[in-house]
Design a protein around this motif. Structure first.
Motif, PDB file in Angstrom:
ATOM      1  N   GLY A 195      -2.373  -5.053   4.608  1.00 48.09           N
ATOM      2  CA  GLY A 195      -1.627  -4.572   3.623  1.00 48.09           C
ATOM      3  C   GLY A 195      -0.195  -4.185   4.475  1.00 48.09           C
ATOM      4  O   GLY A 195      -0.151  -3.900   5.465  1.00 48.09           O
ATOM      5  N   ARG A 199      -5.118   5.259   1.204  1.00 48.99           N
ATOM      6  CA  ARG A 199      -3.989   4.536   0.610  1.00 48.99           C
ATOM      7  C   ARG A 199      -4.584   3.676  -0.531  1.00 48.99           C
ATOM      8  O   ARG A 199      -5.612   3.345  -0.750  1.00 48.99           O
ATOM      9  N   ARG A 216       1.000  -1.278   0.090  1.00 50.88           N
ATOM     10  CA  ARG A 216       0.192   0.157  -0.127  1.00 50.88           C
ATOM     11  C   ARG A 216       0.962   1.470  -0.020  1.00 50.88           C
ATOM     12  O   ARG A 216       1.882   1.361   0.620  1.00 50.88           O
ATOM     13  N   THR A 258       2.770  -1.328   4.352  1.00 59.26           N
ATOM     14  CA  THR A 258       3.010   0.174   3.731  1.00 59.26           C
ATOM     15  C   THR A 258       4.244   0.304   3.004  1.00 59.26           C
ATOM     16  O   THR A 258       5.432  -0.220   3.588  1.00 59.26           O
ATOM     17  N   ILE A 315      -8.039   1.180  -1.593  1.00 58.78           N
ATOM     18  CA  ILE A 315      -7.315   0.522  -2.440  1.00 58.78           C
ATOM     19  C   ILE A 315      -6.910   1.339  -3.617  1.00 58.78           C
ATOM     20  O   ILE A 315      -6.149   0.864  -4.483  1.00 58.78           O
ATOM     21  N   ALA A 328      -3.593   0.416  -3.496  1.00 58.49           N
ATOM     22  CA  ALA A 328      -2.809  -0.894  -3.401  1.00 58.49           C
ATOM     23  C   ALA A 328      -2.042  -0.795  -4.634  1.00 58.49           C
ATOM     24  O   ALA A 328      -2.078  -0.289  -5.495  1.00 58.49           O
TER      25      ALA A 328
END
Ligand SMILES: [Zn+2]
Length: 480
Positions: free
Chosen positions: A314, A35, A15, A316, A250, A37
């Motif tokens: 996810g 954020r 992410r 980061t 996403i 994907a």
């Protein structure tokens, strides 16, 4: 009535936060997105489609051998022509007689694919998988990735109660130049908003359900604010729009965003019973827009969606890693000297590469992988009895390929994704133990250890002669 019998979602692990983007560029063009994907260097629309479809097909409600249709929607096919669906069918081991449809070119492609499945007879697989890219300084900011898979069949727990269409020429609203990779749109936002709102309003109003009754609405969502604006002329509540909006987590996953929003809504409406009850269960609406066409779908009831937790999960990454993973900064071609596998030879090995097909020796009972040549136990020249090994196993040995250590065909992957681990993975099958070497993906190699449990995932292995080659890698099974 036909409906959604099983479903699966997949969102890549990485992410990028909008804060990180804003820091890099001084501003962010991703309004209402927290954020997004990011596909890993070895992921594309095909690998995401395989993951989402595997999750949908893991349901007891469906047998992949019975599928009559496989339809894929994406705006980012890995190759300009063909090859997406045959690869998907092969990787999923679908019947070779399955009817196929590839829909692309606009963000409402998922509605067209779903429509094909609703019109088909027998169980039909629909996958929307997408990872659009744009100009890094601006157009790319909101663009994310993901995949949603549906098995459409009769007597399903989530019933499709209506579909409606509205099509009107709207030039300049999101397009790509011929042969171009980057999404563009003419920057006349009021015009775009009005055109899309009109089309969405017309399509949703034509559904045989009252939009005021919808408890979730997944509406065309290029950013986080858009679905609220697009439904301003409809009696759809803000709460319903929120329940079907996933772009905030996403990013704009092109043709996959609205299907993922619909899956989030259907999962929330899952009553836990096998029998669909459209009367008491909620109504969800999906409102697609793309290329001048709006399509609306109403669904009554819900179902558990395998993989929907990916929306929240996810890891980061920072902006520099993002640029590398996406291939924006990769130095030129690496000089030759790598292993060359001819396309006919590669093709012959697809069952091993996708489905982990191994062989038992009829002489000594030993297991060989790959199931070719002489038996690896007794060295007899025999015809192997083939079987599919399980897709989860254990790391038995491990090495990390660092900077400069990769064979040339893997050098680009290494530049983009960094050092990677290669493991000997052991799979415990009824016929015996299968051992094979494989790359470990979606993991920092420092975090992988001998003894770790891993699962198979289809990824890009490398590209040769301009043709991407796909096969199984393994990813760690995260301990709960
Ligand atoms: Zn043998």
């Amino acid at each position: 009535m036909r409906g959604i019998a099983a479903a699966g979602a997949y969102v890549p692990r990485f992410r990028l936060t909008t804060d990180e983007l804003a820091e890099a560029w001084g501003t962010s063009h991703a309004s209402g997105i927290e954020r997004k994907a990011v596909p890993a260097a070895d992921e594309d629309a095909l690998t995401m489609a395989v993951e989402a479809a595997e999750r949908a097909l893991s349901s007891d409600a469906v047998d992949r051998d019975d599928l009559t249709l496989a339809a894929v929607a994406t705006t980012t096919t890995p190759a300009e022509e063909g090859e997406l669906l045959p690869r998907l069918a092969r990787a999923l081991d679908l019947p070779r007689s399955v009817a196929t449809a590839t829909v692309g070119g606009h963000t409402a492609a998922g509605a067209e694919a779903l429509s094909r499945a609703l019109d088909a007879e027998g169980p039909a697989l629909v996958v929307a998988a997408d990872c659009p890219a744009g100009e890094p300084a601006e157009g790319d900011h909101p663009l994310g990735a993901g995949a949603a898979a549906f098995v459409v069949d009769d007597d399903a727990p989530a019933t499709v109660t209506g579909t409606a269409w509205y099509t009107e020429e709207t030039p300049g609203v999101r397009f790509r130049e011929r042969g171009g990779e980057e999404v563009a749109s003419l920057d006349v936002t009021t015009y775009q908003r009005n055109a899309i709102r009109e089309a969405v309003t017309e399509a949703v109003s034509s559904l045989p359900v009252d939009p005021a009754d919808a408890d979730a609405a997944s509406v065309h969502q290029p950013d986080g604010r858009f679905p609220y604006r697009a439904t301003a002329d409809l009696p759809v509540s803000n709460g319903a729009v929120a329940a079907g909006t996933v772009v905030d987590r996403i990013g704009d996953a092109g043709a996959a965003t609205v299907p993922l929003g619909l899956l989030a809504a259907l999962d929330a409406d899952d009553t836990g019973s096998d029998e669909g009850d459209a009367e008491s269960a909620g109504t969800s609406i999906a409102a697609f827009f793309g290329g001048g066409t709006a399509a609306a779908v109403a669904v009554g009831g819900g179902l558990a969606v395998e993989g929907i937790d990916d929306l929240e999960d996810g890891t980061t990454i920072d902006y520099a890693s993002y640029l590398r993973e996406r291939g924006y900064v990769v130095s030129g071609d690496v000089a030759g000297g790598g292993a060359h596998v001819s396309l006919p030879n590669w093709r012959r090995s697809l069952d091993q590469r996708y489905r982990l097909v191994a062989g038992v020796c009829p002489e000594c009972g030993g297991v060989s992988f790959p199931p070719e040549g002489a038996c690896q136990s007794c060295h007899s020249r025999i015809e192997f009895e083939e079987f599919e090994a399980p897709r989860t196993g254990t790391v038995r040995a491990l090495t990390v390929i660092g900077q400069g250590g990769a064979p040339p065909e893997f050098a680009e992957l290494q530049q983009r994704d960094g050092a990677y681990a290669v493991a000997i993975v052991e799979l415990e099958a009824a016929a015996g133990r299968v051992r094979l070497p494989a790359q470990v993906t979606d993991a920092d190699p420092a975090d992988v250890d001998v003894g770790d449990e891993v699962r198979a995932t289809v990824r890009r292995i490398y590209e040769q002669e301009g043709v991407p080659r796909y096969g199984v890698k393994f990813e760690p099974i995260e301990s709960e």
